[in-house]
Design an enzyme around this catalytic site. Structure first.
Site, PDB file in Angstrom:
ATOM      1  N   PHE A 150       1.001  -1.340  -0.075  1.00 26.70           N
ATOM      2  CA  PHE A 150      -0.115   0.031   0.117  1.00 26.70           C
ATOM      3  C   PHE A 150       0.729   1.261   0.061  1.00 26.70           C
ATOM      4  CE2 PHE A 150       0.908  -0.026   4.562  1.00 26.70           C
ATOM      5  CZ  PHE A 150       1.073   1.238   4.790  1.00 26.70           C
ATOM      6  N   LYS A 174      -1.013  -6.967  -9.263  1.00 28.30           N
ATOM      7  CA  LYS A 174      -1.876  -7.037  -8.275  1.00 28.30           C
ATOM      8  C   LYS A 174      -1.552  -5.868  -7.196  1.00 28.30           C
ATOM      9  CE  LYS A 174      -2.986  -8.349  -4.353  1.00 28.30           C
ATOM     10  NZ  LYS A 174      -3.376  -7.232  -3.374  1.00 28.30           N
ATOM     11  N   GLU A 177      -4.859  -3.569  -2.076  1.00 29.07           N
ATOM     12  CA  GLU A 177      -6.318  -3.273  -2.079  1.00 29.07           C
ATOM     13  C   GLU A 177      -6.744  -2.096  -1.437  1.00 29.07           C
ATOM     14  OE1 GLU A 177      -4.800  -5.570  -0.410  1.00 29.07           O
ATOM     15  OE2 GLU A 177      -5.600  -6.891   1.021  1.00 29.07           O
ATOM     16  N   SER A 227       5.453  -6.929   3.491  1.00 30.60           N
ATOM     17  CA  SER A 227       5.976  -7.359   4.732  1.00 30.60           C
ATOM     18  C   SER A 227       6.666  -8.544   4.751  1.00 30.60           C
ATOM     19  CB  SER A 227       4.734  -7.194   6.007  1.00 30.60           C
ATOM     20  OG  SER A 227       4.037  -8.358   5.232  1.00 30.60           O
ATOM     21  N   CYS A 282       9.580   1.782   3.571  1.00 34.26           N
ATOM     22  CA  CYS A 282      10.451   0.895   3.786  1.00 34.26           C
ATOM     23  C   CYS A 282      11.773   1.335   4.114  1.00 34.26           C
ATOM     24  CB  CYS A 282      10.330  -0.240   2.814  1.00 34.26           C
ATOM     25  SG  CYS A 282      11.011   0.525   1.174  1.00 34.26           S
ATOM     26  N   GLU A 382       8.707  -4.343  13.329  1.00 34.64           N
ATOM     27  CA  GLU A 382       8.708  -3.051  12.326  1.00 34.64           C
ATOM     28  C   GLU A 382       7.388  -2.666  12.512  1.00 34.64           C
ATOM     29  OE1 GLU A 382       7.514  -4.009   8.123  1.00 34.64           O
ATOM     30  OE2 GLU A 382       8.889  -2.409   7.477  1.00 34.64           O
TER      31      GLU A 382
HETATM   32  P1  NAD Z   1       1.456  -6.433   3.047  1.00 32.32           P
HETATM   33  O1  NAD Z   1       2.670  -7.647   3.054  1.00 32.32           O
HETATM   34  O2  NAD Z   1       0.422  -6.672   4.010  1.00 32.32           O
HETATM   35  O3  NAD Z   1       0.822  -6.618   1.639  1.00 32.32           O
HETATM   36  C1  NAD Z   1       1.641  -6.782   0.392  1.00 32.32           C
HETATM   37  C2  NAD Z   1       0.761  -7.366  -0.565  1.00 32.32           C
HETATM   38  O4  NAD Z   1       0.609  -8.753  -0.236  1.00 32.32           O
HETATM   39  C3  NAD Z   1      -0.532  -6.513  -0.928  1.00 32.32           C
HETATM   40  O5  NAD Z   1      -0.931  -6.624  -2.385  1.00 32.32           O
HETATM   41  C4  NAD Z   1      -1.357  -7.500  -0.019  1.00 32.32           C
HETATM   42  O6  NAD Z   1      -2.745  -7.585  -1.018  1.00 32.32           O
HETATM   43  C5  NAD Z   1      -0.929  -8.831  -0.354  1.00 32.32           C
HETATM   44  N1  NAD Z   1      -1.120  -9.888   0.890  1.00 32.32           N
HETATM   45  C6  NAD Z   1      -1.377  -9.381   1.884  1.00 32.32           C
HETATM   46  N2  NAD Z   1      -1.625 -10.640   2.902  1.00 32.32           N
HETATM   47  C7  NAD Z   1      -1.317 -11.563   2.003  1.00 32.32           C
HETATM   48  C8  NAD Z   1      -1.577 -12.865   2.380  1.00 32.32           C
HETATM   49  N3  NAD Z   1      -1.992 -13.264   3.581  1.00 32.32           N
HETATM   50  N4  NAD Z   1      -1.342 -13.505   1.396  1.00 32.32           N
HETATM   51  C9  NAD Z   1      -0.908 -13.502   0.117  1.00 32.32           C
HETATM   52  N5  NAD Z   1      -1.014 -11.772  -0.208  1.00 32.32           N
HETATM   53  C10 NAD Z   1      -1.217 -11.232   1.055  1.00 32.32           C
HETATM   54  O7  NAD Z   1       2.166  -5.413   3.214  1.00 32.32           O
HETATM   55  P2  NAD Z   1       1.544  -3.817   3.345  1.00 32.32           P
HETATM   56  O8  NAD Z   1       1.083  -3.535   4.654  1.00 32.32           O
HETATM   57  O9  NAD Z   1       0.668  -3.440   1.970  1.00 32.32           O
HETATM   58  O10 NAD Z   1       3.014  -2.783   2.913  1.00 32.32           O
HETATM   59  C11 NAD Z   1       3.931  -2.663   4.142  1.00 32.32           C
HETATM   60  C12 NAD Z   1       5.082  -3.544   3.962  1.00 32.32           C
HETATM   61  O11 NAD Z   1       5.948  -3.524   2.842  1.00 32.32           O
HETATM   62  C13 NAD Z   1       6.256  -3.134   5.196  1.00 32.32           C
HETATM   63  O12 NAD Z   1       6.210  -4.182   5.914  1.00 32.32           O
HETATM   64  C14 NAD Z   1       7.061  -2.533   4.409  1.00 32.32           C
HETATM   65  O13 NAD Z   1       8.567  -2.481   4.846  1.00 32.32           O
HETATM   66  C15 NAD Z   1       7.107  -3.535   3.184  1.00 32.32           C
HETATM   67  N6  NAD Z   1       7.869  -2.470   1.991  1.00 32.32           N
HETATM   68  C16 NAD Z   1       9.090  -2.896   1.771  1.00 32.32           C
HETATM   69  C17 NAD Z   1       9.651  -2.456   0.578  1.00 32.32           C
HETATM   70  C18 NAD Z   1      10.942  -2.864   0.208  1.00 32.32           C
HETATM   71  O14 NAD Z   1      11.502  -2.377  -0.880  1.00 32.32           O
HETATM   72  N7  NAD Z   1      11.553  -3.788   0.921  1.00 32.32           N
HETATM   73  C19 NAD Z   1       9.007  -1.307  -0.390  1.00 32.32           C
HETATM   74  C20 NAD Z   1       7.825  -1.041   0.224  1.00 32.32           C
HETATM   75  C21 NAD Z   1       7.191  -1.700   1.098  1.00 32.32           C
END
Ligand code: NAD
Length: 498
Positions: A150, A174, A177, A227, A282, A382
């Site tokens: 997000f 994808k 959401e 994450s 991040c 985090e």
């Molecule tokens: P998230 O892991 O909740 O979601 C990321 C994606 O995975 C979304 O598209 C979501 O719909 C999907 N998703 C969520 N739960 C899932 C599941 N159980 N099974 C399959 N898919 C699932 O992350 P977020 O809250 O959207 O974003 C924040 C996180 O992203 C933080 O941990 C941040 O550090 C990380 N991030 C990392 C970088 C990097 O470059 N390392 C960059 C941006 C964000």
């Protein structure tokens, strides 16, 4: 009446046939502004079939023609980036200038992808043996999947799709959401730029859509950002399905401040990198490691600066917006409670914020803890919010060991006037992206972005030449064109060169 944000399949908006959908909110008002369709098996299949159909012709399209489409996308995006930034602010909450910054960093990857003719050049070695030439070529993978978080609804997808598309692949994105509109806006822009239908597809949804892409036999690769637990899951599941995977995870970025640092520069950097985008980056700094005698003065300077920040609706003239959703805001606030009960010194309490915005917005102000220790949950986890922890260290060595013991290795920074110390840090720290007197060292598009340890699963970082490598597959051709009548003769031994 709320709008429903659709999928984008076969070059047009696709409402989705299922009943599953999610709410999209404006974090500054707390109000639901739309619904987003959640893909089920039928939409997943339609998306991948359309992408697969488009991939072959697109791969066979000349490099010049492909590059021209990417260049047109670049021109349109640059001309209309304010529109995209406004959409991001409305669903994510980050302030307008920050949203524009996000789009600009994505634009840099589009510009890098315009150089794809140079980046796709192979090698050629004539006469490796008598009358034998060898060349290497790189070809697109086919259908590639991108799953994004997000916090950067435009930039993170743009870490991948410009290069994937320029290299001749078809993309299925994808998005998160929580803020799905940016992806549809970008899909419309691709259409306007002349990209053939099916080369860029958006599949909205949740875990069902993600799992559908991870398991689909016609999806060749997965680029995931999110994450760490989900990154690990995606990496394992997609690898088991035989795909190429890069899965970027979470972070806990330390900023080490040595006693010889300019403390005003360091305090400005800590506040900008700790509270920008409400800490939902991040590459945000979440831990300041104050070395030696710097601690008290540094904490005071950081605290003073937090009081000058304007918190409020990102569409207005503010410095820091709300958090993305109510549950996320409450989770981050619960860490402030935890830090207090675990014995850290609460210097600035964001729970008391007086935000310039509607009462139901997801507000939490800048929060500063001092005397944090590694055993506390505010250090170990985090948090992904505007909560900055200061840890005290007696020596540089102690600070380095602390950074290296952390499970994450995304970004880090050192603030010092000592070139030798900075140089030693660059060599010894176990982190993928390092800043020297720079708090958020996000690499330029022509370098690659990625962390170490639990911040990245897989071996390939995003964009730069590693991105080109990820989205193409190598072949080596060994060729001989003998003059008629000169070839022949049996030789059953393993071929050797002469
Ligand atoms: P998230 O892991 O909740 O979601 C990321 C994606 O995975 C979304 O598209 C979501 O719909 C999907 N998703 C969520 N739960 C899932 C599941 N159980 N099974 C399959 N898919 C699932 O992350 P977020 O809250 O959207 O974003 C924040 C996180 O992203 C933080 O941990 C941040 O550090 C990380 N991030 C990392 C970088 C990097 O470059 N390392 C960059 C941006 C964000």
């Amino acid at each position: 009446m709320t709008t429903t944000i659709p999928h984008w399949i076969d070059g047009k908006a696709h409402p989705g046939g299922g009943t599953r959908a999610g709410d999209v909110t404006n974090p500054a008002t707390g109000r639901v502004t739309g619904r987003v369709a959640f893909a089920g098996p039928e939409e997943i299949e339609a998306a991948v079939v359309s992408a697969k159909k488009a991939a072959g012709d697109w791969a066979a399209t000349s490099i010049s023609a492909r590059t021209r489409v990417v260049f047109r996308f670049r021109e349109l995006l640059d001309a209309r980036k304010v529109e995209l930034a406004a959409l991001i602010t409305a669903e994510h909450g980050k302030v307008r200038s920050d949203a524009l910054g996000e789009v600009s960093r994505g634009l840099e990857v589009v510009e890098f992808a315009c150089g794809i003719p140079h980046l796709l050049k192979g090698g050629n070695s004539p006469q490796v043996s008598t009358g034998v030439d060898v060349k290497s070529i790189r070809q697109p993978l086919g259908v590639v999947g991108i799953i994004s978080p997000f916090n950067f609804p435009a930039m993170v997808p743009m870490w991948f799709f410009p290069i994937a598309i320029a290299a001749g692949n078809a993309v299925v994105l994808k998005p998160s959401e929580k803020d799905p509109s940016a992806s549809i806006w970008m899909a419309e822009l691709w259409k306007e730029a002349g990209l053939p239908d099916g080369v860029f597809t958006v599949l909205q949804g949740d875990k069902v859509a993600v799992d559908g892409l991870l398991d689909h036999p016609d999806v060749a690769s997965i680029s995931f950002v999110g994450s760490t637990p989900i990154a690990e899951y995606v990496y394992e599941r997609a690898s088991r399905a035989g795909k190429r995977v890069q899965a970027l995870g979470g972070a806990k970025n330390h900023m080490v401040v040595l006693p010889d640092a300019d403390l005003d520069l360091a305090a400005d950097a800590a506040v900008s990198a700790g509270y920008g985008s409400a800490g939902e980056r991040c590459m945000a700094i979440s831990v300041v490691v104050a070395v030696g005698e710097t601690g008290d003065a540094l904490v005071q300077k950081i605290a003073e600066r937090t009081h000058t920040l304007r918190i409020g609706d990102g569409a207005q003239d503010t410095d820091m917006g709300p958090l993305v959703t109510r549950p996320h805001r409450d989770k981050v606030a619960s860490y402030v409670d935890a830090g207090e009960s675990e014995g850290a010194t609460l210097v600035v309490d964001g729970r008391q914020v007086d935000a310039a915005g509607e009462a139901d917005g997801f507000w939490l102000g800048p929060t500063l803890f001092d005397h944090v220790t590694p055993s506390m949950s505010i250090y170990a986890d985090e948090i992904f919010g505007p909560v900055l922890s200061v840890v005290r260290a007696d020596t540089y060595r102690e600070a380095l060991d602390l950074v290296n013991a952390n499970r994450y290795g995304n970004g880090t920074a050192i603030f010092t006037g000592n070139g030798g110390a900075a140089r030693a840090f660059e060599t010894d720290v176990q982190v993928g992206m390092i800043g020297v007197n720079v708090p958020i060292p996000v690499p330029m598009a022509y370098y690659s972005f990625g962390g170490w340890k639990a911040s990245l699963f897989g071996d390939t970082h995003a964009h730069g030449t590693e991105g080109v490598h990820f989205f193409t597959r190598g072949k080596v051709v060994t060729a001989r064109w003998p003059d008629p009548g000169t070839a022949g003769g049996l030789e059953l031994a393993f071929p050797k060169n002469h």
